[in-house]
Design an enzyme around this catalytic site. Structure first.
Site, PDB file in Angstrom:
ATOM      1  N   THR A   1       0.911  -1.447   0.175  1.00  0.00           N
ATOM      2  CA  THR A   1       0.232   0.025  -0.446  1.00  0.00           C
ATOM      3  C   THR A   1       0.802   1.051  -0.505  1.00  0.00           C
ATOM      4  O   THR A   1       1.831   1.276   0.473  1.00  0.00           O
ATOM      5  CB  THR A   1      -1.229   0.152   1.069  1.00  0.00           C
ATOM      6  OG1 THR A   1      -1.621  -1.061   1.242  1.00  0.00           O
ATOM      7  CG2 THR A   1      -1.806   1.069   1.416  1.00  0.00           C
TER       8      THR A   1
ATOM      9  N   GLY B   1       2.834  -2.918   8.790  1.00  0.00           N
ATOM     10  CA  GLY B   1       3.573  -3.701  10.514  1.00  0.00           C
ATOM     11  C   GLY B   1       5.115  -3.461  10.413  1.00  0.00           C
ATOM     12  O   GLY B   1       5.673  -4.186   9.639  1.00  0.00           O
TER      13      GLY B   1
ATOM     14  N   GLU C   1      -5.934  -5.055   4.335  1.00  0.00           N
ATOM     15  CA  GLU C   1      -5.416  -5.794   3.188  1.00  0.00           C
ATOM     16  C   GLU C   1      -6.920  -5.980   2.414  1.00  0.00           C
ATOM     17  O   GLU C   1      -7.336  -7.229   1.842  1.00  0.00           O
ATOM     18  CB  GLU C   1      -5.689  -7.406   3.775  1.00  0.00           C
ATOM     19  CG  GLU C   1      -4.515  -8.388   4.582  1.00  0.00           C
ATOM     20  CD  GLU C   1      -3.275  -7.663   3.626  1.00  0.00           C
ATOM     21  OE1 GLU C   1      -2.927  -8.604   2.337  1.00  0.00           O
ATOM     22  OE2 GLU C   1      -2.204  -7.101   4.466  1.00  0.00           O
TER      23      GLU C   1
END
Lengths: 192, 472
Positions: B147, B186, B429
């Site tokens: 992303t 993350g 996601e």
């Protein structure tokens, strides 16, 4: 087809809803294209309905899979557990039928009388499950350290734990917080 | 034990252990889970720690790293002793045990659930041999960046470029704009020193679409960002504040040619591009994670309904009949209505999670032999299941919070923290609306195929049947 007020009938009803919604979306897109819109614009204008069709498809799959797989599973379990597992399937499928009544009214031949029966079925199933509510969550077998909750521990000492946790608040470390001397007292004495 | 709770247990009509075994997948699996929980909790659960809810943002990260390291040290030990496989890592990290130990997220999770699986799924045998060993023993810590600040689920729109330079046999990775900065992964901020970066591949003057590249972010000794790497944390979020989500900008960063994962598509030394059998193969990691997510959501719902149901058994409220004691709130039909659908949802989603997991494994095996027929069906299914299950899970956790009244609003109930973790899954996601539209595209195509008299794949075959009925 006539409405069948059984679990199989409801699952079939959800498939009807899904297919009906997809068909309507396709018709809408084609209609908009015929009126001169590009395919992309027609798609965008239909996207709220498309999401709804997609959700209906997924609901039908979830209900159908849950029902079918549980039918297989209960062949291998004790009679007592079988009853409870089938009650859960009933509850889940009927819950979603009631939650999506508008869709069922639109795309199937469900009647007011069927709906009344569904509502009763739902309420009766809830009552049957009441006895086993705690047993059902105990079966998830989640240890207290994993739940990490003042409210949900196995021993049910929720109030005691809430107090114990409250005492861990840093504000409870001193009987008088320094903000009293800094702000509240001057305010109360008109000296701020 | 609270007497009300004990009475509930005494009145239960079925064998609880029998159901537990079924949910775990068998008696043996229950025993394994219990042993794992026992070992991990004995070593890592510390009640004397300051409650994480009172820590600052920075302290939360530091505490999360400390706990994650202790946990991974333990995994490494388990690995040496028992040759622990991926399943165990996932059970430790993705399940409720992981979230119990690691609280509001863990900065090393993506290393196991995305970095390693992507290399396994998209690296050549040589690449796997080189990277997996280092990753497994944590010589390196990786993450997965797809992303971008300006680009989400629509991956063809990604702007990051990887341009092949045949003179040095290197790729040059670049973030040409602010919107092309990677955003969210993350562990990316201050934890990982390697990262799989999805970028538009350019070679011999042509763009070949997005491909995965391994990029070193930080020096392996000093942990300082390498030249051209702009990396940092994205800031405080609604939940998951221990996951160390980061941003990444790449300023003409050079990586060796074999740092492109080349199991599917390849770039030869001279810059020739060799096409993958299917452009869809790069979707593998996303599908894997979405399938895993369905299982994760079951754990969260199970936790939430356990808390709310036990609380409802011990909580007494109101006096509907004069001269009688306050009833347990579990006796109110409205309360049962709030809770029982949650309990049933766990069973429904668990069944569906197992079902799609089997399908995922079958389709992946078919893909290995070049058969891509069921890939679009699996993609469509994983998209909508992820969307519906995460949305339902968030609603369910919130309903459980409400079922606990004001006490459910306390962070110590764990319900608000859980809501933060679950609702995050509605956007990561693949944002749910976008995912539902991707499924819709498949459904519309299936409808058109059915109209032309073609046979449909199993999960959409009802469209022909019902559609024909409607037309007739």
């Amino acid at each position: 087809p006539p409405w069948d007020n059984t679990i199989e009938g409801i699952v079939e009803g959800f498939y009807n809803v899904s297919a009906g919604k997809i068909g309507l979306c396709v018709a809408q897109i084609e209609k908009r294209q015929k009126s001169g819109m590009s395919y992309e614009d027609a798609w965008n204008m239909t996207s709220v309905q498309l999401i709804s069709a997609s959700e209906a498809h997924c609901r039908a799959i979830i209900l159908s899979t849950y029902y079918k797989e549980t039918q297989e599973l209960v062949k291998t379990v004790s009679a007592e557990l079988k009853t409870v597992l089938l009650q859960l399937v009933d509850l889940y499928v009927v819950y979603w039928a009631i939650a999506r009544l508008g869709d069922l009214l639109r795309f199937t031949s469900i009647s007011e009388r069927d709906i009344e029966q569904l509502q009763n079925w739902y309420e009766n199933t809830i009552s049957k499950l009441r006895t086993n509510a705690v047993g059902l969550v105990d079966a998830f077998d989640i240890r207290d350290e994993i739940l990490n909750s003042t409210l949900g521990s196995y021993d049910g000492r929720a109030y005691e734990r809430l107090m114990e946790e409250a005492m861990k608040s840093p504000l409870n470390a001193q009987p008088v917080n320094e903000s009293f001397h800094k702000y509240l007292k001057p305010l109360m004495q008109g000296k701020l | 034990v609270n007497t009300d709770l004990q009475r509930e247990r005494d009145n239960c009509t079925f064998n609880i252990t029998e159901l537990t075994n079924i949910l775990d997948g068998g008696v043996q699996k229950t025993a394994e889970r219990k042993l794992r929980e026992d070992t991990v909790l004995k070593q890592l659960y510390n009640t004397t720690d300051v409650p994480a809810i009172y820590l600052s943002h920075k302290e939360k990260y530091e505490a999360a790293v400390k706990k994650a390291c202790a946990m991974f040290q333990m995994i490494r030990k388990l690995q040496e002793e028992e040759n622990t496989g991926m399943e165990n890592y996932q059970a430790l990290l993705g399940g409720s045990l992981g979230s119990a130990i690691l609280g509001d997220g863990n900065p090393i999770t993506l290393h196991y659930v995305m970095f390693i699986p992507t290399i396994m799924g998209q690296g050549t045998v040589e690449q796997q041999a080189y990277w997996i060993g280092r990753a497994f023993n944590l010589s390196i810590i990786g993450t997965y960046a797809q992303t971008e600040l300006g680009h989400g689920t629509f991956i063809r729109g990604l702007e990051t470029t990887a341009t092949y330079d045949p003179s040095t046999k290197e790729f040059v990775l670049n973030s040409p704009t602010l919107t092309s900065y990677k955003w969210w992964p993350g562990g990316l901020a201050h934890t990982a020193n390697y990262c799989i970066v999805m970028a538009q591949l350019y070679t011999q003057g042509k763009c070949h679409g997005i491909h995965p590249f391994i990029v070193q972010l930080r020096d392996e000794e000093t942990h300082m960002p390498l030249p051209g790497i702009k990396v940092g944390e994205i800031g405080a979020k609604l939940g998951m504040n221990g996951t160390n989500n980061g941003f990444l900008g790449l300023e003409h960063v050079r990586i060796p040619r074999d740092y492109m994962l080349m199991k599917n598509s390849k770039v030869l030394e001279d810059g020739t591009y060799v096409n993958a059998p299917s452009s869809k193969l790069t979707y593998g990691t996303m599908m894997f994670v979405r399938v895993m997510l369905v299982n994760d959501m079951c754990n969260y719902i199970a936790k939430a309904v356990t808390i709310a149901t036990r609380y409802s058994a011990i909580r007494r409220q109101s006096q509907p009949k004069p001269n009688e004691p306050e009833p347990q709130i579990l006796d109110y039909l409205t309360q049962q209505h709030k809770l029982f659908v949650g309990i049933a949802s766990v069973h429904a989603f668990k069944t569906n999670a197992d079902w799609i997991w089997n399908m995922y494994n079958n389709v992946t095996a078919e893909m290995e032999s070049g058969d891509m027929e069921r890939l679009p069906e699996l993609h469509a299914l994983s998209c909508c299941l992820k969307a519906i299950v995460t949305a339902d899970a968030a609603e369910c956790v919130e309903r459980c919070r409400l079922a606990c009244g004001g006490h459910g609003y306390m962070l110590a109930s764990n319900l608000p923290l859980m809501y933060g973790l679950v609702t995050a899954a509605c956007t990561y996601e693949g944002e749910n609306t976008v995912l539902l539209l991707q499924t819709a595209r498949y459904l519309v195509k299936s409808w058109q195929q059915a109209s032309s008299g073609n046979t449909l794949t199993p999960t959409v075959s009802y469209i022909s049947r019902v559609g024909n009925g409607r037309r007739s």
